[in-house]
Design a protein around this motif. Structure first.
Motif, PDB file in Angstrom:
ATOM      1  N   HIS A  31      10.323  21.486 -32.784  1.00 12.80           N
ATOM      2  CA  HIS A  31      11.226  21.250 -31.666  1.00 12.80           C
ATOM      3  C   HIS A  31      12.523  20.577 -32.097  1.00 12.80           C
ATOM      4  N   LEU A  32      12.613  20.167 -33.372  1.00 15.18           N
ATOM      5  CA  LEU A  32      13.796  19.465 -33.848  1.00 15.18           C
ATOM      6  C   LEU A  32      14.775  20.438 -34.492  1.00 15.18           C
ATOM      7  N   ALA A  33      16.056  20.026 -34.487  1.00 14.72           N
ATOM      8  CA  ALA A  33      17.122  20.805 -35.098  1.00 14.72           C
ATOM      9  C   ALA A  33      18.073  19.842 -35.794  1.00 14.72           C
ATOM     10  N   ALA A  34      19.087  20.374 -36.433  1.00 11.73           N
ATOM     11  CA  ALA A  34      20.070  19.506 -37.086  1.00 11.73           C
ATOM     12  C   ALA A  34      20.817  18.664 -36.052  1.00 11.73           C
ATOM     13  N   GLU A  35      21.114  19.233 -34.895  1.00 13.65           N
ATOM     14  CA  GLU A  35      21.737  18.499 -33.794  1.00 13.65           C
ATOM     15  C   GLU A  35      20.768  18.509 -32.623  1.00 13.65           C
ATOM     16  N   ASN A  36      20.383  17.328 -32.153  1.00 13.50           N
ATOM     17  CA  ASN A  36      19.321  17.234 -31.154  1.00 13.50           C
ATOM     18  C   ASN A  36      19.805  16.561 -29.883  1.00 13.50           C
ATOM     19  N   SER A  37      19.390  17.133 -28.768  1.00 10.66           N
ATOM     20  CA  SER A  37      19.615  16.528 -27.459  1.00 10.66           C
ATOM     21  C   SER A  37      18.342  15.785 -27.062  1.00 10.66           C
ATOM     22  N   VAL A  38      18.446  14.457 -26.920  1.00  9.32           N
ATOM     23  CA  VAL A  38      17.312  13.618 -26.538  1.00  9.32           C
ATOM     24  C   VAL A  38      17.677  12.946 -25.219  1.00  9.32           C
ATOM     25  N   VAL A  39      16.977  13.316 -24.152  1.00  6.82           N
ATOM     26  CA  VAL A  39      17.336  12.858 -22.809  1.00  6.82           C
ATOM     27  C   VAL A  39      16.131  12.196 -22.159  1.00  6.82           C
ATOM     28  N   PHE A  40      16.294  10.929 -21.748  1.00  2.00           N
ATOM     29  CA  PHE A  40      15.251  10.179 -21.052  1.00  2.00           C
ATOM     30  C   PHE A  40      15.464  10.311 -19.552  1.00  2.00           C
ATOM     31  N   LYS A  41      14.363  10.575 -18.820  1.00  6.86           N
ATOM     32  CA  LYS A  41      14.445  10.814 -17.389  1.00  6.86           C
ATOM     33  C   LYS A  41      13.382   9.997 -16.642  1.00  6.86           C
ATOM     34  N   VAL A  42      13.608   9.848 -15.352  1.00  6.59           N
ATOM     35  CA  VAL A  42      12.616   9.270 -14.439  1.00  6.59           C
ATOM     36  C   VAL A  42      11.917  10.421 -13.729  1.00  6.59           C
ATOM     37  N   THR A  43      10.611  10.340 -13.605  1.00  9.41           N
ATOM     38  CA  THR A  43       9.836  11.465 -13.086  1.00  9.41           C
ATOM     39  C   THR A  43       9.952  11.644 -11.585  1.00  9.41           C
ATOM     40  N   GLU A  44      10.004  10.534 -10.822  1.00  4.71           N
ATOM     41  CA  GLU A  44      10.013  10.621  -9.364  1.00  4.71           C
ATOM     42  C   GLU A  44      10.969   9.591  -8.789  1.00  4.71           C
ATOM     43  N   ALA A  45      11.480   9.872  -7.614  1.00  2.00           N
ATOM     44  CA  ALA A  45      12.438   8.975  -6.968  1.00  2.00           C
ATOM     45  C   ALA A  45      11.802   7.647  -6.578  1.00  2.00           C
ATOM     46  N   ARG A  46      10.477   7.582  -6.471  1.00  6.61           N
ATOM     47  CA  ARG A  46       9.829   6.324  -6.082  1.00  6.61           C
ATOM     48  C   ARG A  46       9.818   5.304  -7.217  1.00  6.61           C
ATOM     49  N   PHE A  47      10.175   5.734  -8.437  1.00  4.92           N
ATOM     50  CA  PHE A  47      10.243   4.819  -9.575  1.00  4.92           C
ATOM     51  C   PHE A  47      11.667   4.316  -9.745  1.00  4.92           C
ATOM     52  N   ALA A  48      11.794   3.007  -9.944  1.00  7.07           N
ATOM     53  CA  ALA A  48      13.118   2.392 -10.056  1.00  7.07           C
ATOM     54  C   ALA A  48      13.815   2.739 -11.357  1.00  7.07           C
ATOM     55  N   GLY A  49      13.066   3.097 -12.379  1.00  8.43           N
ATOM     56  CA  GLY A  49      13.667   3.414 -13.664  1.00  8.43           C
ATOM     57  C   GLY A  49      13.315   2.374 -14.707  1.00  8.43           C
ATOM     58  N   TYR A  50      13.999   2.441 -15.838  1.00  5.49           N
ATOM     59  CA  TYR A  50      13.663   1.578 -16.967  1.00  5.49           C
ATOM     60  C   TYR A  50      14.871   1.497 -17.888  1.00  5.49           C
ATOM     61  N   LEU A  51      14.830   0.537 -18.786  1.00  3.42           N
ATOM     62  CA  LEU A  51      15.880   0.400 -19.785  1.00  3.42           C
ATOM     63  C   LEU A  51      15.436   1.068 -21.078  1.00  3.42           C
ATOM     64  N   THR A  52      16.249   1.971 -21.599  1.00  3.80           N
ATOM     65  CA  THR A  52      16.053   2.496 -22.939  1.00  3.80           C
ATOM     66  C   THR A  52      17.088   1.823 -23.835  1.00  3.80           C
ATOM     67  N   ALA A  53      16.636   0.868 -24.625  1.00  5.77           N
ATOM     68  CA  ALA A  53      17.559   0.063 -25.428  1.00  5.77           C
ATOM     69  C   ALA A  53      17.957   0.753 -26.724  1.00  5.77           C
ATOM     70  N   SER A  54      17.091   1.615 -27.238  1.00  7.77           N
ATOM     71  CA  SER A  54      17.362   2.319 -28.491  1.00  7.77           C
ATOM     72  C   SER A  54      16.515   3.577 -28.515  1.00  7.77           C
ATOM     73  N   ALA A  55      16.999   4.593 -29.220  1.00  7.21           N
ATOM     74  CA  ALA A  55      16.216   5.810 -29.434  1.00  7.21           C
ATOM     75  C   ALA A  55      16.568   6.376 -30.794  1.00  7.21           C
ATOM     76  N   SER A  56      15.564   6.917 -31.482  1.00  4.41           N
ATOM     77  CA  SER A  56      15.779   7.482 -32.799  1.00  4.41           C
ATOM     78  C   SER A  56      14.713   8.529 -33.079  1.00  4.41           C
ATOM     79  N   LEU A  57      14.996   9.384 -34.050  1.00  2.00           N
ATOM     80  CA  LEU A  57      14.030  10.364 -34.531  1.00  2.00           C
ATOM     81  C   LEU A  57      13.606   9.969 -35.942  1.00  2.00           C
ATOM     82  N   ILE A  58      12.297   9.939 -36.172  1.00  2.00           N
ATOM     83  CA  ILE A  58      11.753   9.621 -37.490  1.00  2.00           C
ATOM     84  C   ILE A  58      11.116  10.884 -38.043  1.00  2.00           C
ATOM     85  N   VAL A  59      11.608  11.323 -39.177  1.00  2.00           N
ATOM     86  CA  VAL A  59      11.125  12.551 -39.820  1.00  2.00           C
ATOM     87  C   VAL A  59      10.444  12.158 -41.130  1.00  2.00           C
ATOM     88  N   THR A  60       9.192  12.592 -41.291  1.00  2.00           N
ATOM     89  CA  THR A  60       8.394  12.244 -42.468  1.00  2.00           C
ATOM     90  C   THR A  60       8.404  13.391 -43.464  1.00  2.00           C
TER      91      THR A  60
END
Length: 859
Positions: A825-854
């Motif tokens: 599912h990975l490529a040289a250029e990646n779109s990583v998008v965090f979402k909330v599943t339902e409107a009843r959830f207030a949401g959350y903080l995403t402070a950092s995001a990264s991809l780790i490739v082994t």
């Protein structure tokens, strides 16, 4: 059937027909002829909640009046109810909360707390959310409850002697809100607090393997030995525990040092300046020349040493520069002749403006009230002499610098207005209000933006001269507490501006970590490195130069009373081992020092933290790869004797040792099945097991020996108690062949600290090196989050959706989480998008995001 009877009934049948009972209780009746009501946590008609807005139509109404302006993160309001008798909730896994609000909001949530018989409160942050109008149901699992450090409801405490939620001893419940952001009134109704039955699911053993392959995480191949560090420990401790890091403070910030390490303790951190001394920027018109000369002298001496110089600019400037002693608010450092109410403040010796600082005589003007109304004012005698002339209590032995002694008994009583007289010790004094300085951005005990100029300018003068004289010196900047403090306000106000200013000379960022969840610091390090890489293309390390389980009394005065005895020692050992091994599992490439603090009283003890450090005494050297998919089992392996900066001391046997440290950080015991394979070219025969043990009511390190299954492989099977640690040592014969290594490559992208809600996604474009991608064997997403509840989040990577694990830490504590990805599912250029599943959830903080490739790991 009464509530107490139903609880007892369920406990009796739990192990015989639990599924049948749960179906009945929750209305899944099938062929049953009658439907039992849901099991309630509390009957609020019999057990009244305090301070509620009322009860109507079977629901209970709550309204909490929160602060009208921002304050410290632990601003809490609670309503609580006592049970008529202690209840056993161990047959349940959590609580379903049905909540209704007519005033939806994403900035506040409902907190649920329960109290043990010993008075300890545990709580679930954002147990229910208020994002949607109408009635909604949420789940709060007991596994996500935390001790209520500094946010406890009344009639209880925040410290638990046995460090464990005892569900069989619950005697109270509380509903509340914790929010420091100045949000006004939070109102909602609760329709139900229903217990959720615990399923009898057999948890499979944690299967893990030390493959014998060497491991490299980004550019780090060795255990960072500085995580076994110290500050202010008793003499001999560094050698006893083989601590690779120590620390000294040169208090004035313009003289002293440098001090260097030795063969055991190669990393000596020199702190230039101490929190009770004012900034050099204020003290002398020649501050820049003095700072540069000091930095140059430091660098010249460090260049001549065989050991690297580690230099930390200023010890805890976040604190006494703006709190208690208020070292940077001494009025004589500023031009009082230009003072006017609310007006700007100018430095005395050069007339330059000090941004964000203001003059006032109005006690109510500062956004943070740092003193009492009585201590705000002063008294003059008939000769015009001010008694108790200083603006705040000087630090010990600092009267000469602050301008006199603190004598609050001379301060005028509150009922004596300015201009009128009063008598103290037969002396007639006239009450008056002096000019005070405050920071218009400071909302709590730590420094606001007004300290930036006073820190950055001398820090640059010293640091640039240091690096010119010795480019190999390691320069560290920062404020001496966590960047995530107060939901990342410390990052926005203090840390980020300093990093931006010092990025050309700084290798590291300094923090101190007292009390709370020991796992939160690793999440801070992810954000520091993420920001350094995405904004400045520089990998920043993190240096923790003071740490202890006890909370900081500078932040919370009541924390000065710390527990002792065996139970406290067990808790301190757990905290220390969790902190170290969690960091080694997740951030060995970012964490560089943990300076375990103090000796005596409730601080460091040989039978507390010392037991953890002694068990881990030989966890050093080249890291080995560990195959382990259980995020809460920390398994770290290395070959001691392979790190030239941290050779084995004379009191340890010569040769190499394969060392595997294991910690079960689950809240219940778990079975472990661990396979250890010798690196190519080596063999072993014996296995030495070290682990904590209680002897004669004292915690000690126990040691035992077994024979390995074969010369090249050993299978270790053990039932591991909750939060128990053990260390396996296998002395090696032969020389390891490091021709094959497993490498984790991490790639960051996007801005740090993105708030994700139903109407606002978190977007992280992340580029991955094509060569690494072509050689990839495995991939995973790593992210840092707060207030992410079960089922609330998903991440979409190049159009492929993955559910997110929850990140429900104690308030003010971010967590690292990971998601295993399909590498296709990975490529040289990646779109990583965090979402909330339902409107009843207030949401959350995403402070950092990264991809780790082994790479280097077989399929």
């Amino acid at each position: 059937m009464r509530l107490d009877d139903r609880v007892g009934f369920l406990c009796i049948v739990r192990y015989t027909s639990l599924i049948f009972v749960c179906m009945a209780l929750f209305g899944v009746t099938g062929n049953l002829q009658a439907e039992e009501p849901a099991m309630r946590l509390i009957d609020w008609e019999e057990n009244q909640f305090s301070a509620t807005a009322g009860m109507t139509a079977g629901k209970i109404d709550f309204e909490f009046d929160m602060p009208s302006q921002r304050v410290n993160w632990n601003a809490a309001r609670w309503s609580w109810a006592e049970f008529s008798e202690t209840r056993d909730l161990s047959s349940f896994k959590g609580v379903e909360i049905t909540v209704e609000t007519a005033r939806p909001r994403n900035d506040a949530g409902v907190y649920l707390a329960i109290r043990e018989d010993d008075g300890t409160w545990y709580y679930h942050p954002w147990a229910a959310q208020l994002a949607a109008e109408g009635r909604n149901t949420y789940t709060a699992l007991f596994r996500d409850f935390h001790v209520t450090e500094w946010v406890s409801p009344p009639k209880g405490r925040h410290f638990d002697d046995n460090n464990r939620l005892d569900l069989d001893k619950i005697n109270a419940v509380a509903i509340g809100v914790i929010n420091p952001l100045g949000i006004g009134k939070v109102s909602f109704s609760i329709h139900a607090l229903n217990l959720i039955c615990a399923e009898e699911i057999e948890v499979p053993p944690t299967a893990a393997a030390v493959s014998g392959n060497f491991y490299k995480k980004n550019h780090t191949a060795n255990i960072p030995a500085g995580l076994f560090g110290s500050f202010n420990l008793r003499g001999g401790s560094t050698a006893k525990y083989r601590l690779a890091q120590d620390r000294r403070i040169h208090h004035t910030g313009v003289s002293g040092g440098p001090v260097f390490g030795n063969e055991i303790t190669h990393m000596m951190i020199n702190a230039v300046g101490d929190r009770m001394h004012p900034s050099p920027r204020l003290r002398n018109a020649n501050w820049e020349e003095i700072s540069r000369n000091y930095g140059r002298s430091y660098g010249e001496k460090s260049r001549e040493s065989e050991f690297t110089a580690y230099v930390e600019y200023w010890n805890e400037p976040y604190l006494n520069w703006a709190n208690r002693n208020r070292a940077n608010f001494i009025p004589r450092f500023y031009d009082v002749s230009r003072a006017k109410e609310g007006g700007p403040v100018h430095i005395q010796h050069d007339g330059s403006e000090a941004p964000y600082l203001r003059w006032t005589k109005d006690f109510d003007a500062p956004p943070w009230q740092w003193t009492s109304r009585r201590d705000w004012r002063r008294g003059r005698d008939s000769q015009g002499q001010t008694l108790s002339p200083v603006h705040a209590p000087p630090g010990s032995g600092m009267n000469h610098l602050y301008g006199g002694a603190w004598q609050p008994h001379f301060h005028p009583p509150e009922d004596v207005p300015d201009g009128e007289t009063y008598t103290v010790n037969s002396r007639e004094l006239t009450a008056f209000t002096p000019w005070h300085i405050y920071d218009e951005t400071q909302f709590t005990y730590w420094s606001g933006k007004g300290q930036l100029k006073l820190y950055i300018e001398p820090m640059l003068a010293f640091g640039e001269a240091l690096k010119e004289a010795d480019p190999e010196a390691v320069y560290m900047v920062g404020w001496g507490f966590r960047p995530s403090e107060d939901h990342w306000a410390a990052w926005d106000m203090l840390f980020r501006p300093v990093i931006d200013a010092a990025i050309h000379i700084a290798e590291g960022v300094v923090d101190h970590d007292y009390g709370g969840d020991p796992r939160r610091l690793a999440a801070n390090y992810e954000v520091v490195t993420h920001y350094g890489m995405t904004e400045h293309d520089k990998w920043l390390y993190s240096y923790n130069t003071e740490t202890a389980m006890g909370s900081d009394p500078q932040a919370y005065p009541e924390a000065d009373v710390v527990s002792g005895g065996t139970m406290a020692d067990i808790a301190k050992r757990m905290w220390t081992s969790r902190k170290i091994l969690h960091a080694l599992r997740y951030v060995p490439d970012k964490a560089r020092s943990f300076a375990h603090f103090g000796h005596g009283g409730g601080w460091f003890s040989d039978s507390g933290e010392g037991v953890a450090l002694m068990c881990l005494r030989n966890l050093r050297g080249r890291m080995l790869h560990v195959e382990n998919d259980d995020p809460d089992f920390y398994i770290v392996a290395a070959i001691d004797g392979t790190d030239p900066l941290n050779p084995r001391p004379a009191d340890m046997p010569k040769g190499l040792e394969l060392v595997v440290a294991v910690l079960n950080d689950h809240l219940e015991e778990r079975n472990l099945e661990l396979t250890i394979t010798a690196p190519a070219g080596t063999a072993f025969s014996d296995v030495i097991i070290r682990e904590p043990q209680i002897n004669d009511d004292k915690q000690v390190m126990a040691e035992s020996n077994i024979t390995a299954d074969s010369e090249t492989e050993h299978r270790f099977v053990r039932k591991m108690p909750a939060r128990h640690m053990l260390v396996l040592t296998l002395p090696l014969q032969g020389t390891p062949n490091d021709s094959r290594s497993v490498v984790d490559h991490q790639f960051f992208g996007g801005e740090v600290l993105q708030r994700v809600s139903h109407n606002n996604d978190g977007v992280f474009p992340i580029a991955v090196d094509t060569d690494v991608l072509n050689r990839a064997s495995h991939a995973r997403l790593r992210f840092v989050a707060e207030h992410l509840v079960d089922g609330a989040g998903v991440v979409v990577i190049n159009g492929n959706e993955y559910p997110l694990p929850s990140a429900i830490g104690p308030e003010n504590s971010p967590y690292i989480r990971e998601v295993i990805l399909d590498k296709e599912h990975l490529a040289a250029e990646n779109s990583v998008v965090f979402k909330v599943t339902e409107a009843r959830f207030a949401g959350y903080l995403t402070a950092s995001a990264s991809l780790i490739v082994t790479t280097g790991l077989a399929e």
